[in-house]
Structure formats: C-alpha cells, structure tokens
Design a protein around this motif. Structure first.
Motif, PDB file in Angstrom:
ATOM      1  N   VAL A   1      -3.690  -3.025 -10.001  1.00  0.00           N
ATOM      2  CA  VAL A   1      -4.191  -2.571  -8.498  1.00  0.00           C
ATOM      3  C   VAL A   1      -4.594  -1.553  -8.771  1.00  0.00           C
ATOM      4  N   ILE A   2      -5.324  -1.358  -7.516  1.00  0.00           N
ATOM      5  CA  ILE A   2      -6.587  -0.637  -7.187  1.00  0.00           C
ATOM      6  C   ILE A   2      -5.770   0.678  -6.626  1.00  0.00           C
ATOM      7  N   GLN A   3      -6.486   1.779  -7.107  1.00  0.00           N
ATOM      8  CA  GLN A   3      -6.187   3.575  -6.940  1.00  0.00           C
ATOM      9  C   GLN A   3      -7.528   3.682  -6.200  1.00  0.00           C
ATOM     10  N   LEU A   4      -7.094   5.057  -5.641  1.00  0.00           N
ATOM     11  CA  LEU A   4      -8.222   5.585  -4.236  1.00  0.00           C
ATOM     12  C   LEU A   4      -7.708   6.824  -4.323  1.00  0.00           C
ATOM     13  N   GLN A   5      -8.747   7.982  -4.207  1.00  0.00           N
ATOM     14  CA  GLN A   5      -7.884   9.184  -4.589  1.00  0.00           C
ATOM     15  C   GLN A   5      -7.957   9.066  -3.089  1.00  0.00           C
ATOM     16  N   GLY A   6      -6.640  10.277  -2.929  1.00  0.00           N
ATOM     17  CA  GLY A   6      -6.394  10.475  -0.834  1.00  0.00           C
ATOM     18  C   GLY A   6      -5.447   9.299  -0.399  1.00  0.00           C
ATOM     19  N   ASP A   7      -4.807  10.124   0.586  1.00  0.00           N
ATOM     20  CA  ASP A   7      -3.800   9.336   1.486  1.00  0.00           C
ATOM     21  C   ASP A   7      -4.570   8.333   1.849  1.00  0.00           C
ATOM     22  N   GLN A   8      -5.318   6.813   2.089  1.00  0.00           N
ATOM     23  CA  GLN A   8      -5.579   6.908   2.251  1.00  0.00           C
ATOM     24  C   GLN A   8      -5.594   5.300   3.182  1.00  0.00           C
ATOM     25  N   ARG A   9      -3.466   4.866   3.218  1.00  0.00           N
ATOM     26  CA  ARG A   9      -3.005   4.049   3.267  1.00  0.00           C
ATOM     27  C   ARG A   9      -2.888   2.783   5.406  1.00  0.00           C
ATOM     28  N   LYS A  10      -3.539   4.180   5.701  1.00  0.00           N
ATOM     29  CA  LYS A  10      -3.776   3.225   7.348  1.00  0.00           C
ATOM     30  C   LYS A  10      -5.231   2.836   7.391  1.00  0.00           C
TER      31      LYS A  10
ATOM     32  N   ILE B   1       0.650  -0.692   0.148  1.00  0.00           N
ATOM     33  CA  ILE B   1       0.406   0.150  -0.255  1.00  0.00           C
ATOM     34  C   ILE B   1       1.384   1.094   0.404  1.00  0.00           C
ATOM     35  N   ARG B   2       0.515   2.152  -1.545  1.00  0.00           N
ATOM     36  CA  ARG B   2       1.920   3.551  -1.620  1.00  0.00           C
ATOM     37  C   ARG B   2       0.624   4.481  -1.456  1.00  0.00           C
ATOM     38  N   SER B   3       1.295   5.401  -1.032  1.00  0.00           N
ATOM     39  CA  SER B   3       0.743   6.252  -1.545  1.00  0.00           C
ATOM     40  C   SER B   3       1.892   7.741  -2.446  1.00  0.00           C
ATOM     41  N   GLN B   4       1.213   8.089  -3.289  1.00  0.00           N
ATOM     42  CA  GLN B   4       1.853   8.843  -4.376  1.00  0.00           C
ATOM     43  C   GLN B   4       1.486  10.193  -4.458  1.00  0.00           C
ATOM     44  N   GLN B   5       1.861  11.188  -4.401  1.00  0.00           N
ATOM     45  CA  GLN B   5       2.097  12.373  -4.901  1.00  0.00           C
ATOM     46  C   GLN B   5       1.847  13.419  -6.149  1.00  0.00           C
ATOM     47  N   ARG B   6       0.523  13.399  -6.186  1.00  0.00           N
ATOM     48  CA  ARG B   6      -0.014  14.362  -7.817  1.00  0.00           C
ATOM     49  C   ARG B   6       0.385  15.407  -7.854  1.00  0.00           C
ATOM     50  N   ASN B   7      -0.620  16.230  -7.579  1.00  0.00           N
ATOM     51  CA  ASN B   7      -0.721  17.907  -8.542  1.00  0.00           C
ATOM     52  C   ASN B   7      -0.782  18.665  -7.041  1.00  0.00           C
ATOM     53  N   GLY B   8      -0.165  19.373  -5.826  1.00  0.00           N
ATOM     54  CA  GLY B   8      -0.476  20.210  -4.364  1.00  0.00           C
ATOM     55  C   GLY B   8      -0.753  18.769  -3.677  1.00  0.00           C
ATOM     56  N   ARG B   9      -1.945  18.974  -3.559  1.00  0.00           N
ATOM     57  CA  ARG B   9      -1.624  18.661  -1.594  1.00  0.00           C
ATOM     58  C   ARG B   9      -2.859  17.455  -2.454  1.00  0.00           C
ATOM     59  N   LYS B  10      -3.179  17.167  -3.348  1.00  0.00           N
ATOM     60  CA  LYS B  10      -3.223  15.653  -4.190  1.00  0.00           C
ATOM     61  C   LYS B  10      -2.514  14.836  -4.031  1.00  0.00           C
TER      62      LYS B  10
ATOM     63  N   ARG C   1      -2.296  -8.879   9.083  1.00  0.00           N
ATOM     64  CA  ARG C   1      -0.883  -7.939   9.418  1.00  0.00           C
ATOM     65  C   ARG C   1      -0.032  -7.913   8.779  1.00  0.00           C
ATOM     66  N   ASP C   2       0.863  -9.748   9.233  1.00  0.00           N
ATOM     67  CA  ASP C   2       2.259  -9.345   8.913  1.00  0.00           C
ATOM     68  C   ASP C   2       2.209  -9.355   7.357  1.00  0.00           C
ATOM     69  N   VAL C   3       1.087  -9.780   5.659  1.00  0.00           N
ATOM     70  CA  VAL C   3       1.404  -9.342   4.711  1.00  0.00           C
ATOM     71  C   VAL C   3       1.224  -8.532   4.086  1.00  0.00           C
ATOM     72  N   ILE C   4       1.435  -7.622   4.689  1.00  0.00           N
ATOM     73  CA  ILE C   4       0.898  -5.696   4.248  1.00  0.00           C
ATOM     74  C   ILE C   4       1.755  -4.896   4.366  1.00  0.00           C
ATOM     75  N   LYS C   5       2.527  -4.299   4.059  1.00  0.00           N
ATOM     76  CA  LYS C   5       3.392  -3.701   3.614  1.00  0.00           C
ATOM     77  C   LYS C   5       3.016  -2.318   3.197  1.00  0.00           C
ATOM     78  N   VAL C   6       2.990  -1.408   4.422  1.00  0.00           N
ATOM     79  CA  VAL C   6       2.443  -0.419   4.145  1.00  0.00           C
ATOM     80  C   VAL C   6       3.477   0.709   4.375  1.00  0.00           C
ATOM     81  N   HIS C   7       3.855   1.469   2.755  1.00  0.00           N
ATOM     82  CA  HIS C   7       4.973   2.305   2.234  1.00  0.00           C
ATOM     83  C   HIS C   7       4.790   3.868   3.002  1.00  0.00           C
ATOM     84  N   GLY C   8       6.004   4.232   2.903  1.00  0.00           N
ATOM     85  CA  GLY C   8       6.095   5.776   3.377  1.00  0.00           C
ATOM     86  C   GLY C   8       5.022   6.511   4.397  1.00  0.00           C
ATOM     87  N   SER C   9       4.780   5.210   5.618  1.00  0.00           N
ATOM     88  CA  SER C   9       4.441   5.934   6.940  1.00  0.00           C
ATOM     89  C   SER C   9       5.024   6.082   7.815  1.00  0.00           C
TER      90      SER C   9
END
Length: 139
Positions: A108-117, A59-68, A131-139
């Motif tokens: 790949v599932i894409q959702l708008q916003g930072d929904q990682r947690k 599960i990753r979060s990618q920055q788009r433009n500005g706060r998106k 829980r042990d097979v889920i990797k949350v990146h960048g949190s």
C-alpha cells in the motif's frame, strides 16, 4: 611559450565526446534497417492500462491528528514497480510518502496530506490505470 595544463575533468570530457562520436559513426554504419531486437524473440508487448491493471485501485484519505491526513493507494498491480510511482508522486505533489507491506492488502502506498484527486489524475495520465478502475473514496 606558456604551457596550459588541461584538468582531468576537461580531458575526461574530450575522451567521452570522442567515444560518443566513434559510437555514432559505428551505429550509422549498421544501416537504417538495423534493429537491436533479436529476430527469434517476439517484440515485447507494451504495457498499457488495459493489459496491466485488471482489479480496482482504491484511493482513500485517513485522518490523523488535527489537520494532518494520509492518502492511501491500494490495489495497484504487483507487476508495476511501486517505488517508481512513489518517487514520482513525492516529486510531483511535494509530499513525503512510503510503501507499507500489509499481509491482506499487499503493498500500500501512503502519501502525506489529502492527495486523492491529484493521485487519481496522475494514475490516469501516466496510463497506469483507466478511470473506470479507480475508486476515490470519501470525495
């Protein structure tokens, strides 16, 4: 005497109610030990987090433009219907989303916003993965 004409919706309601009562009576007559399962076929194994998910879910979060930003979920087992997961995520997290077909990563599932947690907790609560097979990146 005044004639009262029943609407078609009311008649349909009465007919469906009557058919449900008849169906209930028919099911009750089958007895308490009746099963709809075929005797020659074994019972289906229930899919739990152990039996379905074997590799990591990223599960990753990618920055788009500005706060998106976008949240991407990859590595979900191909046996699991991702459309259902996407629909529930969109409802539960009040965001939009899509499924992207990637030649290397698969769907790949894409959702708008930072929904990682919340996505990680959702996958655990719905027993899609442990829980042990889920990797949350960048949190």
């Amino acid at each position: 005497a005044r004639l009262v004409r029943a609407s078609s919706a009311h008649v349909h309601f009465l007919n469906t109610r009557k058919s449900k009562l008849l169906m209930t009576d028919a099911l009750d007559s089958l007895g308490p030990n009746f099963s709809f399962q075929d005797d020659d076929k074994p019972a289906k194994e229930s899919n739990t987090a152990d039996s379905v998910q074997s590799n990591y879910i990223h599960i990753r979060s990618q920055q788009r433009n500005g706060r998106k930003s976008l949240t991407t979920i990859q590595g979900i087992n191909p046996k699991i219907n991702k459309k259902v997961i996407l629909k529930e995520c969109k409802k539960k997290f009040n965001c939009n989303g899509t499924i992207v077909d990637d030649p290397d990563l698969g769907q790949v599932i894409q959702l708008q916003g930072d929904q990682r947690k919340v996505v990680a907790q959702f996958l655990i609560d719905e027993k899609i993965a442990k829980r042990d097979v889920i990797k949350v990146h960048g949190s």
